[in-house]
Design a protein around this motif. Structure first.
Motif, short mmCIF file in Angstrom:
data_model
loop_
_atom_site.label_atom_id
_atom_site.label_comp_id
_atom_site.label_asym_id
_atom_site.label_seq_id
_atom_site.Cartn_x
_atom_site.Cartn_y
_atom_site.Cartn_z
N LEU A 84 5.28 19.13 -10.69
CA LEU A 84 5.78 20.45 -10.30
C LEU A 84 7.04 20.82 -11.08
O LEU A 84 7.22 21.98 -11.46
CB LEU A 84 6.04 20.50 -8.80
N ALA A 85 7.90 19.84 -11.34
CA ALA A 85 9.09 20.11 -12.17
C ALA A 85 8.68 20.47 -13.59
O ALA A 85 9.25 21.39 -14.19
CB ALA A 85 10.01 18.89 -12.15
N LEU A 86 7.69 19.77 -14.13
CA LEU A 86 7.20 20.08 -15.47
C LEU A 86 6.59 21.47 -15.52
O LEU A 86 6.82 22.23 -16.46
CB LEU A 86 6.17 19.03 -15.90
N TRP A 87 5.84 21.81 -14.50
CA TRP A 87 5.22 23.13 -14.44
C TRP A 87 6.28 24.23 -14.38
O TRP A 87 6.17 25.24 -15.08
CB TRP A 87 4.30 23.22 -13.22
N SER A 88 7.31 24.05 -13.56
CA SER A 88 8.34 25.09 -13.42
C SER A 88 9.15 25.24 -14.70
O SER A 88 9.48 26.36 -15.09
CB SER A 88 9.25 24.80 -12.22
N THR A 89 9.47 24.15 -15.37
CA THR A 89 10.22 24.28 -16.63
C THR A 89 9.34 24.86 -17.72
O THR A 89 9.82 25.63 -18.56
CB THR A 89 10.79 22.92 -17.09
N GLN A 146 0.82 -1.21 0.00
CA GLN A 146 0.00 0.00 0.00
C GLN A 146 0.86 1.26 0.00
O GLN A 146 0.45 2.28 -0.56
CB GLN A 146 -0.93 0.00 1.20
N GLN A 147 2.02 1.20 0.62
CA GLN A 147 2.93 2.35 0.60
C GLN A 147 3.34 2.70 -0.82
O GLN A 147 3.51 3.87 -1.15
CB GLN A 147 4.19 2.06 1.41
N VAL A 148 3.49 1.68 -1.64
CA VAL A 148 3.94 1.89 -3.02
C VAL A 148 3.01 2.85 -3.76
O VAL A 148 3.47 3.74 -4.49
CB VAL A 148 4.06 0.53 -3.75
N PHE A 149 1.71 2.73 -3.56
CA PHE A 149 0.76 3.62 -4.22
C PHE A 149 0.95 5.06 -3.76
O PHE A 149 0.96 5.99 -4.58
CB PHE A 149 -0.68 3.15 -3.95
N THR A 150 1.12 5.27 -2.47
CA THR A 150 1.33 6.62 -1.94
C THR A 150 2.62 7.21 -2.48
O THR A 150 2.66 8.39 -2.86
CB THR A 150 1.36 6.58 -0.39
N ILE A 151 3.67 6.42 -2.53
CA ILE A 151 4.96 6.89 -3.04
C ILE A 151 4.82 7.26 -4.51
O ILE A 151 5.37 8.28 -4.95
CB ILE A 151 6.05 5.81 -2.83
N LEU A 161 4.80 11.42 -8.63
CA LEU A 161 4.10 12.09 -9.73
C LEU A 161 3.92 13.57 -9.45
O LEU A 161 4.06 14.40 -10.35
CB LEU A 161 2.74 11.43 -9.98
N VAL A 162 3.59 13.91 -8.21
CA VAL A 162 3.45 15.32 -7.82
C VAL A 162 4.77 16.06 -8.03
O VAL A 162 4.80 17.16 -8.58
CB VAL A 162 2.96 15.44 -6.36
N PRO A 215 10.87 23.69 -23.60
CA PRO A 215 9.92 22.84 -24.35
C PRO A 215 9.40 21.69 -23.48
O PRO A 215 10.05 21.26 -22.54
CB PRO A 215 10.74 22.32 -25.53
N THR A 216 8.23 21.22 -23.85
CA THR A 216 7.61 20.10 -23.14
C THR A 216 8.37 18.82 -23.45
O THR A 216 8.63 18.52 -24.62
CB THR A 216 6.14 19.95 -23.57
N PRO A 217 8.74 18.05 -22.43
CA PRO A 217 9.45 16.79 -22.68
C PRO A 217 8.52 15.73 -23.28
O PRO A 217 7.30 15.87 -23.26
CB PRO A 217 9.95 16.38 -21.30
N SER A 218 9.12 14.66 -23.74
CA SER A 218 8.34 13.57 -24.34
C SER A 218 7.61 12.79 -23.24
O SER A 218 7.80 13.03 -22.04
CB SER A 218 9.26 12.65 -25.12
N LEU A 219 6.84 11.82 -23.67
CA LEU A 219 6.10 10.99 -22.71
C LEU A 219 7.02 10.14 -21.84
O LEU A 219 6.61 9.67 -20.78
CB LEU A 219 5.11 10.10 -23.44
N TRP A 220 8.27 9.93 -22.26
CA TRP A 220 9.23 9.17 -21.46
C TRP A 220 9.53 9.88 -20.15
O TRP A 220 10.04 9.27 -19.21
CB TRP A 220 10.52 8.92 -22.23
N TYR A 221 9.20 11.15 -20.06
CA TYR A 221 9.38 11.92 -18.83
C TYR A 221 8.63 11.28 -17.66
O TYR A 221 9.07 11.37 -16.52
CB TYR A 221 8.86 13.35 -19.10
N TRP A 222 7.51 10.63 -17.95
CA TRP A 222 6.65 10.08 -16.91
C TRP A 222 7.03 8.66 -16.52
O TRP A 222 6.41 8.09 -15.62
CB TRP A 222 5.19 10.14 -17.35
N ILE A 223 8.03 8.07 -17.15
CA ILE A 223 8.46 6.71 -16.79
C ILE A 223 9.26 6.71 -15.49
O ILE A 223 9.28 5.73 -14.75
CB ILE A 223 9.24 6.04 -17.95
N THR A 224 9.91 7.83 -15.19
CA THR A 224 10.76 7.93 -14.00
C THR A 224 10.00 7.66 -12.70
O THR A 224 10.49 6.90 -11.87
CB THR A 224 11.46 9.30 -13.97
N PRO A 225 8.82 8.25 -12.48
CA PRO A 225 8.11 7.91 -11.24
C PRO A 225 7.73 6.44 -11.13
O PRO A 225 7.76 5.86 -10.05
CB PRO A 225 6.85 8.79 -11.28
N LEU A 226 7.43 5.82 -12.27
CA LEU A 226 7.08 4.40 -12.25
C LEU A 226 8.29 3.55 -11.86
O LEU A 226 8.19 2.67 -11.00
CB LEU A 226 6.55 3.98 -13.61
#
Length: 162
Positions: free
Chosen positions: A117-122, A102-107, A112-113, A128-139
């Motif tokens: 926030l990093a995407l918003w600040s950049t 269950q901790q894994v879901f919270t983490i 993702l948050v 420029p907006t990064p590719s979809l691979w940007y979202w693989i890091t949290p996973l």
């Protein structure tokens, strides 16, 4: 002479330093998109385990250091780390008693948050907006959470950090 409280703080600092090193280790070009959020994982653990020692201020400072170290937009990681530290400090009593599954879901949500926030600040800075691979890091970071949790928990117990 170093007293026990200072030596315990050195362990926390050492783990953050290891997170910095893991973050700046050169990787092949194809693997850079898969680099885990090491420092964020370590900060989340210490905010959950010892919230009286690691809080928003230390997370913000750690984020600024990571910004300088990696050459990213100044304040990008500081903003994300301070927000996830604040959320973890509010939830630490609940998350500590959750089973690891269950901790894994919270983490995952916290990571993702931080990425959002990093995407918003950049984006606000005009990058420029990064590719979809940007979202693989949290996973990938979330998949590593059980091992990070177990290793840091064992260190905390071995060195009596409370």
């Amino acid at each position: 002479m170093i007293n026990q409280a200072q030596s315990r703080n050195y362990i926390i600092t050492l783990t953050l330093l290891i997170g910095f090193i893991l973050t700046i280790i050169p990787l092949p070009e194809w693997a850079t998109a898969y680099r885990p959020q090491w420092v964020a994982l370590i900060l989340i653990y210490w905010c959950m385990a010892v919230p009286e020692r690691i809080g928003v201020g230390i997370s913000w400072t750690t984020g600024l250091l990571l910004d300088v170290l990696t050459g990213t937009l100044l304040g990008q990681h500081a903003l994300g780390f301070s927000v996830i530290a604040y959320i973890m400090l509010k939830l630490h009593l609940r998350v500590r008693v959750m089973p690891l599954r269950q901790q894994v879901f919270t983490i995952f949500i916290l990571l993702l948050v931080e990425r959002l926030l990093a995407l918003w600040s950049t984006g606000a800075a005009g990058y420029p907006t990064p590719s979809l691979w940007y979202w693989i890091t949290p996973l990938i970071s979330t998949l590593l959470w059980p091992w990070v949790f177990i290793i840091l928990r064992d260190m905390r117990r071995r060195f009596h950090i409370s």
